[in-house]
Design an enzyme around this catalytic site. Sequence first.
Site, PDB file in Angstrom:
ATOM      1  N   GLY A 123       6.375   5.219   8.495  1.00 17.83           N
ATOM      2  CA  GLY A 123       5.701   6.110   8.842  1.00 17.83           C
ATOM      3  C   GLY A 123       5.989   7.209  10.082  1.00 17.83           C
ATOM      4  O   GLY A 123       6.701   6.930  10.705  1.00 17.83           O
ATOM      5  N   SER A 124       4.679   8.170   9.516  1.00 19.98           N
ATOM      6  CA  SER A 124       4.830   8.599  11.123  1.00 19.98           C
ATOM      7  C   SER A 124       4.771   7.834  12.343  1.00 19.98           C
ATOM      8  O   SER A 124       4.154   7.001  12.666  1.00 19.98           O
ATOM      9  CB  SER A 124       3.866   9.681  11.317  1.00 19.98           C
ATOM     10  N   THR A 125       4.997   8.527  13.869  1.00 19.48           N
ATOM     11  CA  THR A 125       5.115   8.056  14.491  1.00 19.48           C
ATOM     12  C   THR A 125       3.533   7.158  15.601  1.00 19.48           C
ATOM     13  O   THR A 125       3.515   6.407  16.185  1.00 19.48           O
ATOM     14  CB  THR A 125       5.443   8.340  16.094  1.00 19.48           C
ATOM     15  N   CYS A 143      13.499  10.500   7.220  1.00 16.57           N
ATOM     16  CA  CYS A 143      13.418  10.167   8.262  1.00 16.57           C
ATOM     17  C   CYS A 143      14.830   9.959   9.147  1.00 16.57           C
ATOM     18  O   CYS A 143      15.398   9.947  10.036  1.00 16.57           O
ATOM     19  CB  CYS A 143      12.386   8.650   8.639  1.00 16.57           C
ATOM     20  N   GLU A 187       9.330   1.223  10.603  1.00 12.57           N
ATOM     21  CA  GLU A 187      10.378   2.638  10.708  1.00 12.57           C
ATOM     22  C   GLU A 187       9.620   3.794  10.786  1.00 12.57           C
ATOM     23  O   GLU A 187       8.914   4.268  10.004  1.00 12.57           O
ATOM     24  CB  GLU A 187      11.043   2.506   9.255  1.00 12.57           C
ATOM     25  N   GLU A 237      10.483  16.087  15.200  1.00 16.54           N
ATOM     26  CA  GLU A 237      11.050  15.537  14.144  1.00 16.54           C
ATOM     27  C   GLU A 237      10.045  16.770  12.907  1.00 16.54           C
ATOM     28  O   GLU A 237       9.223  16.355  13.183  1.00 16.54           O
ATOM     29  CB  GLU A 237      10.295  14.252  13.743  1.00 16.54           C
ATOM     30  N   VAL A 296       1.124   6.851  13.403  1.00 12.19           N
ATOM     31  CA  VAL A 296      -0.600   6.002  12.419  1.00 12.19           C
ATOM     32  C   VAL A 296       0.939   4.416  12.893  1.00 12.19           C
ATOM     33  O   VAL A 296      -0.130   3.603  13.069  1.00 12.19           O
ATOM     34  CB  VAL A 296       0.199   6.171  11.104  1.00 12.19           C
ATOM     35  N   GLY A 297       2.286   4.309  12.960  1.00  9.91           N
ATOM     36  CA  GLY A 297       2.859   3.892  14.225  1.00  9.91           C
ATOM     37  C   GLY A 297       2.151   3.133  15.605  1.00  9.91           C
ATOM     38  O   GLY A 297       1.831   1.565  15.093  1.00  9.91           O
ATOM     39  N   LYS A 351       1.187  -0.916  -0.060  1.00  9.89           N
ATOM     40  CA  LYS A 351       0.006   0.372   0.090  1.00  9.89           C
ATOM     41  C   LYS A 351       0.989   0.977   0.287  1.00  9.89           C
ATOM     42  O   LYS A 351       1.595   2.087   1.435  1.00  9.89           O
ATOM     43  CB  LYS A 351      -0.421   0.290   0.994  1.00  9.89           C
TER      44      LYS A 351
HETATM   45  O1  TXE Z   1       2.595  10.046   7.563  1.00  8.52           O
HETATM   46  P1  TXE Z   1       1.306   8.751   7.712  1.00  8.52           P
HETATM   47  P2  TXE Z   1       2.692  11.186   6.871  1.00  8.52           P
HETATM   48  C1  TXE Z   1       7.020  11.791   9.876  1.00  8.52           C
HETATM   49  C2  TXE Z   1       7.188  12.666   9.345  1.00  8.52           C
HETATM   50  C3  TXE Z   1       5.767  13.555   8.685  1.00  8.52           C
HETATM   51  C4  TXE Z   1       5.334  12.439   9.470  1.00  8.52           C
HETATM   52  C5  TXE Z   1       3.533  12.557   8.764  1.00  8.52           C
HETATM   53  O2  TXE Z   1       7.348  13.588  10.251  1.00  8.52           O
HETATM   54  O3  TXE Z   1       6.306  14.675   8.950  1.00  8.52           O
HETATM   55  O4  TXE Z   1       5.343  11.883   9.559  1.00  8.52           O
HETATM   56  O5  TXE Z   1       3.504  12.002   6.979  1.00  8.52           O
HETATM   57  C6  TXE Z   1       0.057   5.320   5.988  1.00  8.52           C
HETATM   58  N1  TXE Z   1      -3.417   2.434   8.930  1.00  8.52           N
HETATM   59  N2  TXE Z   1       7.223  10.531   8.353  1.00  8.52           N
HETATM   60  O6  TXE Z   1       1.041  11.837   7.729  1.00  8.52           O
HETATM   61  O7  TXE Z   1       0.082   8.908   7.313  1.00  8.52           O
HETATM   62  C7  TXE Z   1      -0.115   6.641   4.472  1.00  8.52           C
HETATM   63  O8  TXE Z   1      -1.026   5.671   3.755  1.00  8.52           O
HETATM   64  C8  TXE Z   1      -2.385   2.625   7.987  1.00  8.52           C
HETATM   65  C9  TXE Z   1       7.928  10.133   8.897  1.00  8.52           C
HETATM   66  O9  TXE Z   1       2.672  11.597   5.681  1.00  8.52           O
HETATM   67  O10 TXE Z   1       2.613   7.562   8.758  1.00  8.52           O
HETATM   68  C10 TXE Z   1       1.467   6.295   3.942  1.00  8.52           C
HETATM   69  O11 TXE Z   1       1.237   4.522   2.985  1.00  8.52           O
HETATM   70  N3  TXE Z   1      -1.813   2.945   7.192  1.00  8.52           N
HETATM   71  C11 TXE Z   1       8.089   8.752   7.638  1.00  8.52           C
HETATM   72  C12 TXE Z   1       1.693   5.696   4.836  1.00  8.52           C
HETATM   73  O12 TXE Z   1       0.806   5.041   5.882  1.00  8.52           O
HETATM   74  C13 TXE Z   1      -1.881   4.317   7.331  1.00  8.52           C
HETATM   75  C14 TXE Z   1       7.907   8.411   6.111  1.00  8.52           C
HETATM   76  C15 TXE Z   1       3.215   6.845   5.746  1.00  8.52           C
HETATM   77  O13 TXE Z   1       1.150   7.835   6.305  1.00  8.52           O
HETATM   78  C16 TXE Z   1      -2.749   4.373   8.142  1.00  8.52           C
HETATM   79  C17 TXE Z   1       7.135   9.624   6.383  1.00  8.52           C
HETATM   80  C18 TXE Z   1      -3.699   4.035   9.799  1.00  8.52           C
HETATM   81  N4  TXE Z   1      -4.583   5.011   9.900  1.00  8.52           N
HETATM   82  C19 TXE Z   1       6.158  10.761   7.556  1.00  8.52           C
HETATM   83  N5  TXE Z   1      -2.771   6.684   7.401  1.00  8.52           N
HETATM   84  C20 TXE Z   1       9.491   7.722   7.361  1.00  8.52           C
HETATM   85  N6  TXE Z   1      10.865   7.216   8.469  1.00  8.52           N
HETATM   86  O14 TXE Z   1      10.753   7.601   6.936  1.00  8.52           O
HETATM   87  C21 TXE Z   1      -2.216   6.614   6.841  1.00  8.52           C
HETATM   88  N7  TXE Z   1      -0.904   5.170   7.145  1.00  8.52           N
END
Ligand code: TXE
Length: 500
Positions: free
Chosen positions: A241-243, A298, A264, A396, A245-246, A188
């Site tokens: 992705g973000s902490t 990141c 990650e 961050e 959503v993690g 995804k």
């Molecule tokens: O990340 P999201 P965003 C950090 C960075 C950035 C912040 C927000 O600080 O400012 O996150 O970025 C999917 N269930 N990083 O909002 O939302 C989403 O569709 C399952 C650090 O874009 O976490 C995308 O495919 N999945 C990071 C992915 O998660 C969900 C890289 C990341 O999106 C979801 C990016 C849910 N409920 C952002 N909601 C790094 N470590 O490199 C969203 N997604």
Amino acid sequence: MTSSSTPNTLPKAPREFGFWLNGQSVDAGTRDLNTRISPGHDVAVTRIPRCTAEDVDAAVASAKAAFDDRRWSGLSGADRAAVLLKTAELIRARMEEIVYWEVVESGKPISQVRGEVGGCIGMFEYASGLARSLHGDSFNNLGDGMFGIVTREPVGVVGLITPWNFPFLILCERVPYILASGCTIVAKPSEFTSSSTLILAEILSEAGLPDGVMNVVTGPGSTVGQALTEHQHVDMLSFTGSTNVGRSVVNAAGKTNFKKLGLELGGKNPQVVFADADLDDAADGVVFGICFNTGQCCVSGSRLIVERSVADKLTALIKEKMAKVRVGDPLDEATQVGAITTDAQKQTILSYIEKGQAEGADLVCGQGALDLGMGSYIGPVVFGNVSADMSIFRDEIFGPVLTISTFDTLEEAIALANDTDYGLAASVWSKNIDTALQATRQIKAGRFWVNTTLSGGPELPLGGFKQSGWGREAGIYGVEEYTQIKSVHVEIGKRNHWVE
Ligand code: TXE
């Protein structure tokens, strides 16, 4: 800082993609389409379907069927390796196509993306060898009546959720290793940058990957991503992705089938510069470390922690180099810093630039938002005199914003470097081997650089300490992550009976 602008060749109409199910591209049909506007140019570039929960079910069913009948995991490592090698060859052949769509969707500079896609080819080539060398262990020391074998087996169906900052690179830091292990995938990609993932699915199929082994569902995280994280038949989920959503991914795994997780997440990575460093090299590394990918990275080196006696000199060198960084059109070969990928990210970065000033940090250089007559751009910003209680030091920002703080002793440097919830990456600059090694040992980070930054390759693993995540990707560690271990006890000869 200089800006550059050359004529773009933008698509005349947005390219329409289908999602990828069981070896086929599926057109949007009655589903909604998400139109992606290029963040560097404000032009519609792609149209991608918003999948439904039923599409996620179908993709997981396809991956499960492909796993259960062993059409992939049952092949020899050599046969899996052949598909991965062929994929590398086909990526090379379609490199410019992948680069182009990635650039217009993400706003990353074209020369940078070309380098990243080149690195991805290396990932597939390296992982092909790992498919052949993955092995378990044996215990021949259990006495004459017993032999022990430890095997590694693929975990099963892997859900793979990726972000927008490195759409192809982050994908390829995982897919070849997952496939080397024998698992099947439902990917995804970010709703902002899905095209390169869909092109990879097509390439894998052409390279001979059996149908159903790689599936791609597209659309928003809150629906499509969430459905994948909650799915009972997803055995492992790799999330980048973000902490926040993690955290929701961890909760979803706990509420459903306790799927194995790889995470990650964010980083707030220190660049620790000692007085005995080559300051010219360090300045270049620090500027590169915060400007690369517009700081939307990141592992960006966003906190400069410098020995007080050389702080002024290093700051002056950084300021001089920042003035030469070329910010501009992502399609211009000379551009070093491209566009900010999403509007939300732009607002976040600008809000931290305001906060830095309000918190009393010194604005060393940079003006923030740039008007290039198109797109969404922010020039690099450097804050000096930053203390550990400021939000610009702690949070961050995920943009080209560097903070500078000073120290007097090694212990202070290490304490400042570790004063964060994160632990993704760190760099240390010193020509004294004792200093460099002590810092490397004591700073908590999953990736470390000494007298360099942001380098890497398919051999070395990535992942974080502390709140930066769980598990490791890439290298042999990345293949093993997608396996589970089975111990087999083999009795030799006549059983010693329990019932007389
Ligand atoms: O990340 P999201 P965003 C950090 C960075 C950035 C912040 C927000 O600080 O400012 O996150 O970025 C999917 N269930 N990083 O909002 O939302 C989403 O569709 C399952 C650090 O874009 O976490 C995308 O495919 N999945 C990071 C992915 O998660 C969900 C890289 C990341 O999106 C979801 C990016 C849910 N409920 C952002 N909601 C790094 N470590 O490199 C969203 N997604």
